[in-house]
Write a protein that holds these residues in place. Structure first.
Motif, PDB file in Angstrom:
ATOM      1  N   VAL A  74       0.845  -1.203   0.000  1.00  0.00           N
ATOM      2  CA  VAL A  74       0.000   0.000   0.000  1.00  0.00           C
ATOM      3  C   VAL A  74       0.877   1.249   0.000  1.00  0.00           C
ATOM      4  N   THR A 141      -6.460  -1.175  -3.474  1.00  0.00           N
ATOM      5  CA  THR A 141      -5.899   0.175  -3.399  1.00  0.00           C
ATOM      6  C   THR A 141      -6.154   0.984  -4.665  1.00  0.00           C
ATOM      7  N   ASN A 176      -4.502   2.025   3.805  1.00  0.00           N
ATOM      8  CA  ASN A 176      -4.813   2.990   2.748  1.00  0.00           C
ATOM      9  C   ASN A 176      -5.221   4.311   3.380  1.00  0.00           C
TER      10      ASN A 176
END
Length: 203
Positions: A74, A141, A176
């Protein structure tokens, strides 16, 4: 940091003293980190954040190395230097091999599921279980919608239980959120810096 940091402590008479204490207890023996002191401009948000991330980090069953691998992916995808530099060492400590972490750092996006992307993933140093996690993190993501085949790979190649899938999913989603706060506010003044290489992490 685009805002001044909140103080690292407050008097016991402060209305937010209990919130500071809960965050400090989770961080102990370390002091509050820059992210804490950014969020503490809004003590209720900082308190909820601490509870949620604390549960993900300390009360889940998903393998720590796989979770850190996902967090690092991420960070790469969202260009969150602070997040990478904080979690890449944790990934290595949790048993992720240097060549595996390097693959997470250097693989191109896997979000479209093209043959080229899949071949690159399969030829990387990542195990099949790690590949399933990285594909899942990329799609969550970058495209948000996860393909059925990607989800199925968590169960087949990954061997994750229903609980572990929920924990992995919320972990990826949470980080995220973390990365977006870090980058938007430039927490730790890292936005103009480079992510540490695996070689630097091993020094």
């Amino acid at each position: 940091m685009r805002l001044p940091y909140a103080p690292s402590s407050v008097p016991s008479s402060s209305p937010s003293a209990d919130i500071y204490a809960r965050i400090a207890a989770r961080r102990h023996p370390r002091p509050l980190i820059p992210l804490d002191r950014s969020l503490l401009h809004s003590p209720p948000v900082a308190d909820g954040w601490n509870s949620f991330l604390g549960a993900i980090r300390t009360a889940t069953l998903v393998d720590a190395g796989l979770l850190e691998l996902a967090v690092c992916r991420v960070a790469v995808l969202t260009h969150a230097v602070y997040e990478w530099n904080a979690h890449a060492p944790l990934a290595l400590r949790a048993g992720v091999l240097p060549e595996e972490l390097h693959a997470v750092r250097t693989l191109s996006s896997l979000a479209t599921g093209s043959d080229r992307e899949i071949v690159a993933l399969q030829e990387s140093a990542l195990t099949r279980r790690q590949q399933a996690v990285v594909r899942y993190a990329d799609e969550m993501t970058l495209t948000v919608r996860v393909r059925d085949s990607t989800f199925a790979a968590l169960q087949t190649d990954g061997g994750f239980s229903d609980r572990e899938i929920v924990e992995l999913t919320t972990g990826i989603a949470a980080y995220n959120c973390v990365s977006r706060v870090l980058v938007a506010l430039d927490v730790g003044e890292n936005n103009d810096k480079e992510m540490k290489s695996v070689e630097e992490l091993l020094e």
